[in-house]
Structures are given as structure tokens and as C-alpha cells.
Design a protein around this motif. Sequence first.
Motif, PDB file in Angstrom:
ATOM      1  N   ALA A  23       0.848  -1.189   0.000  1.00  0.00           N
ATOM      2  CA  ALA A  23       0.000   0.000   0.000  1.00  0.00           C
ATOM      3  C   ALA A  23       0.881   1.236   0.000  1.00  0.00           C
ATOM      4  O   ALA A  23       1.804   1.360   0.818  1.00  0.00           O
ATOM      5  CB  ALA A  23      -0.911  -0.013   1.223  1.00  0.00           C
ATOM      6  N   ALA A  24       0.588   2.147  -0.910  1.00  0.00           N
ATOM      7  CA  ALA A  24       1.390   3.355  -1.058  1.00  0.00           C
ATOM      8  C   ALA A  24       0.594   4.588  -0.669  1.00  0.00           C
ATOM      9  O   ALA A  24      -0.606   4.676  -0.930  1.00  0.00           O
ATOM     10  CB  ALA A  24       1.858   3.496  -2.503  1.00  0.00           C
ATOM     11  N   SER A  25       1.279   5.521  -0.031  1.00  0.00           N
ATOM     12  CA  SER A  25       0.643   6.785   0.317  1.00  0.00           C
ATOM     13  C   SER A  25       0.824   7.769  -0.820  1.00  0.00           C
ATOM     14  O   SER A  25       1.708   7.616  -1.663  1.00  0.00           O
ATOM     15  CB  SER A  25       1.255   7.351   1.590  1.00  0.00           C
ATOM     16  N   GLY A  26       0.000   8.808  -0.844  1.00  0.00           N
ATOM     17  CA  GLY A  26       0.202   9.858  -1.819  1.00  0.00           C
ATOM     18  C   GLY A  26      -0.609   9.697  -3.069  1.00  0.00           C
ATOM     19  O   GLY A  26      -0.963   8.599  -3.467  1.00  0.00           O
ATOM     20  N   SER A  27      -0.882  10.814  -3.703  1.00  0.00           N
ATOM     21  CA  SER A  27      -1.737  10.822  -4.887  1.00  0.00           C
ATOM     22  C   SER A  27      -0.966  10.590  -6.168  1.00  0.00           C
ATOM     23  O   SER A  27      -1.543  10.547  -7.237  1.00  0.00           O
ATOM     24  CB  SER A  27      -2.466  12.165  -4.972  1.00  0.00           C
ATOM     25  N   ILE A  28       0.366  10.419  -6.047  1.00  0.00           N
ATOM     26  CA  ILE A  28       1.162  10.276  -7.262  1.00  0.00           C
ATOM     27  C   ILE A  28       1.419   8.828  -7.617  1.00  0.00           C
ATOM     28  O   ILE A  28       2.150   8.529  -8.541  1.00  0.00           O
ATOM     29  CB  ILE A  28       2.510  11.004  -7.126  1.00  0.00           C
ATOM     30  N   PHE A  29       0.814   7.913  -6.858  1.00  0.00           N
ATOM     31  CA  PHE A  29       1.048   6.486  -7.093  1.00  0.00           C
ATOM     32  C   PHE A  29       0.786   6.113  -8.535  1.00  0.00           C
ATOM     33  O   PHE A  29       1.550   5.362  -9.133  1.00  0.00           O
ATOM     34  CB  PHE A  29       0.147   5.661  -6.170  1.00  0.00           C
ATOM     35  N   MET A  34       6.315   0.756 -10.365  1.00  0.00           N
ATOM     36  CA  MET A  34       6.455   0.084  -9.086  1.00  0.00           C
ATOM     37  C   MET A  34       7.175  -1.245  -9.290  1.00  0.00           C
ATOM     38  O   MET A  34       7.152  -1.811 -10.387  1.00  0.00           O
ATOM     39  CB  MET A  34       5.085  -0.178  -8.459  1.00  0.00           C
ATOM     40  N   GLY A  35       7.765  -1.736  -8.223  1.00  0.00           N
ATOM     41  CA  GLY A  35       8.482  -2.997  -8.356  1.00  0.00           C
ATOM     42  C   GLY A  35       8.523  -3.785  -7.065  1.00  0.00           C
ATOM     43  O   GLY A  35       8.221  -3.260  -5.989  1.00  0.00           O
ATOM     44  N   SER A  70       0.861  -6.998 -10.306  1.00  0.00           N
ATOM     45  CA  SER A  70      -0.286  -6.232 -10.783  1.00  0.00           C
ATOM     46  C   SER A  70      -0.452  -5.000  -9.897  1.00  0.00           C
ATOM     47  O   SER A  70       0.179  -4.907  -8.848  1.00  0.00           O
ATOM     48  CB  SER A  70      -1.560  -7.094 -10.763  1.00  0.00           C
ATOM     49  N   ARG A  71      -1.287  -4.094 -10.341  1.00  0.00           N
ATOM     50  CA  ARG A  71      -1.505  -2.882  -9.546  1.00  0.00           C
ATOM     51  C   ARG A  71      -2.947  -2.436  -9.666  1.00  0.00           C
ATOM     52  O   ARG A  71      -3.609  -2.668 -10.681  1.00  0.00           O
ATOM     53  CB  ARG A  71      -0.554  -1.779  -9.993  1.00  0.00           C
ATOM     54  N   ASP A  72      -3.413  -1.778  -8.610  1.00  0.00           N
ATOM     55  CA  ASP A  72      -4.734  -1.172  -8.594  1.00  0.00           C
ATOM     56  C   ASP A  72      -4.529   0.294  -8.264  1.00  0.00           C
ATOM     57  O   ASP A  72      -4.335   0.655  -7.096  1.00  0.00           O
ATOM     58  CB  ASP A  72      -5.619  -1.870  -7.550  1.00  0.00           C
ATOM     59  N   ASN A  73      -4.548   1.133  -9.278  1.00  0.00           N
ATOM     60  CA  ASN A  73      -4.255   2.549  -9.063  1.00  0.00           C
ATOM     61  C   ASN A  73      -5.319   3.234  -8.211  1.00  0.00           C
ATOM     62  O   ASN A  73      -5.035   4.205  -7.512  1.00  0.00           O
ATOM     63  CB  ASN A  73      -4.104   3.261 -10.403  1.00  0.00           C
ATOM     64  N   ALA A  74      -6.539   2.730  -8.249  1.00  0.00           N
ATOM     65  CA  ALA A  74      -7.601   3.324  -7.434  1.00  0.00           C
ATOM     66  C   ALA A  74      -7.363   3.077  -5.948  1.00  0.00           C
ATOM     67  O   ALA A  74      -7.815   3.857  -5.104  1.00  0.00           O
ATOM     68  CB  ALA A  74      -8.954   2.758  -7.841  1.00  0.00           C
ATOM     69  N   LYS A  75      -6.665   1.973  -5.639  1.00  0.00           N
ATOM     70  CA  LYS A  75      -6.389   1.626  -4.242  1.00  0.00           C
ATOM     71  C   LYS A  75      -4.954   1.935  -3.841  1.00  0.00           C
ATOM     72  O   LYS A  75      -4.543   1.628  -2.715  1.00  0.00           O
ATOM     73  CB  LYS A  75      -6.673   0.143  -4.013  1.00  0.00           C
ATOM     74  N   TYR A  94      10.800  -6.700  -0.838  1.00  0.00           N
ATOM     75  CA  TYR A  94      10.656  -5.264  -0.674  1.00  0.00           C
ATOM     76  C   TYR A  94       9.846  -4.672  -1.820  1.00  0.00           C
ATOM     77  O   TYR A  94      10.081  -4.989  -2.995  1.00  0.00           O
ATOM     78  CB  TYR A  94      12.014  -4.576  -0.661  1.00  0.00           C
ATOM     79  N   CYS A  95       8.929  -3.821  -1.460  1.00  0.00           N
ATOM     80  CA  CYS A  95       8.200  -3.040  -2.453  1.00  0.00           C
ATOM     81  C   CYS A  95       9.020  -1.792  -2.779  1.00  0.00           C
ATOM     82  O   CYS A  95       9.688  -1.225  -1.901  1.00  0.00           O
ATOM     83  CB  CYS A  95       6.851  -2.645  -1.876  1.00  0.00           C
ATOM     84  N   ALA A  96       8.974  -1.375  -4.032  1.00  0.00           N
ATOM     85  CA  ALA A  96       9.738  -0.208  -4.463  1.00  0.00           C
ATOM     86  C   ALA A  96       8.891   0.686  -5.347  1.00  0.00           C
ATOM     87  O   ALA A  96       8.128   0.202  -6.190  1.00  0.00           O
ATOM     88  CB  ALA A  96      10.980  -0.652  -5.221  1.00  0.00           C
ATOM     89  N   SER A  97       9.053   1.977  -5.133  1.00  0.00           N
ATOM     90  CA  SER A  97       8.431   2.980  -5.996  1.00  0.00           C
ATOM     91  C   SER A  97       9.543   3.659  -6.789  1.00  0.00           C
ATOM     92  O   SER A  97      10.530   4.130  -6.198  1.00  0.00           O
ATOM     93  CB  SER A  97       7.691   4.007  -5.149  1.00  0.00           C
ATOM     94  N   TYR A  98       9.415   3.676  -8.089  1.00  0.00           N
ATOM     95  CA  TYR A  98      10.433   4.299  -8.918  1.00  0.00           C
ATOM     96  C   TYR A  98      10.261   5.826  -8.927  1.00  0.00           C
ATOM     97  O   TYR A  98       9.232   6.351  -8.516  1.00  0.00           O
ATOM     98  CB  TYR A  98      10.363   3.746 -10.338  1.00  0.00           C
TER      99      TYR A  98
END
Length: 120
Positions: A23-29, A34-35, A70-75, A94-98
Motif C-alpha cells: 500500500a502506497a501513500s500519496g496521490s502520485i502512485f 512500481m516494483g 499487478s496494480r490497482d491505481n484506485a487503491k 521489498y516493495c519499491a516505488s520508482y
Amino acid sequence: QVQLVESGGGLVQPGGSLRLSCAASGSIFSIKAMGWYRQAPGKQRELVAEITPGGTTNYADSVKGRFTISRDNAKNTVYLQMNSLEAEDTAVYYCASYKSSFWFTGVGSWGQGTHVTVSS
């Protein structure tokens, strides 16, 4: 900076399945690639899978055909479905945000990691 929280790790028998969530915070997800990475004891951290905002994916050869990102941008959530698990998959994941929507820009934020142990 994006805050990332992983969940879903645990102990599973060989051949079993697990689904990791991040789960990622922020509106820029929705505009970030992501990785998922993993680090086994005594080894370097390695890429497992990555996904662009549009859904294009890339996998390490060792997990192709067994893992699905996979990803769910709404969530604001990215997932890693792991099937046919092997002892060699044991690691901290580990989850990663580029830094952008492109993989080559590198990782900007890391999660705290979740342990996956594959053992009978």
C-alpha cells in the motif's frame, strides 16, 4: 516521498502460493512505476518484477511463469502473486516505488520488507 507498507509474507510449503500487497501513500502512485525486489540471506537485493503505470511488466527469469505483478491505481496498491513457490524464493521481499513512470530512472522509495519463507 512515497511511503510504502508491505503485507502478506509468511511461511509456506514448497509448491504453495502467497500474495504480497504493498500500500502506497500519496496521490502520485498512479504515475509511478512500481516494483518488487527480494534479498536472501547473504545475497544482494535483486529485482523480482516491475510494472509501469500502464501495466507493462518485466520479470526476473527465475520467477517468470510463476509470479505475477499487478496494480490497482484506485487503491494505491501493487500486488505480487507468487505460485509454485520454491525454497530458493525464501527472502525478504521489498516493495519499491520508482522515481518516475520509467524503470530506468531508478528506485525512489523502499518499503520495510516482508519475510517469505518456503519450507516443509
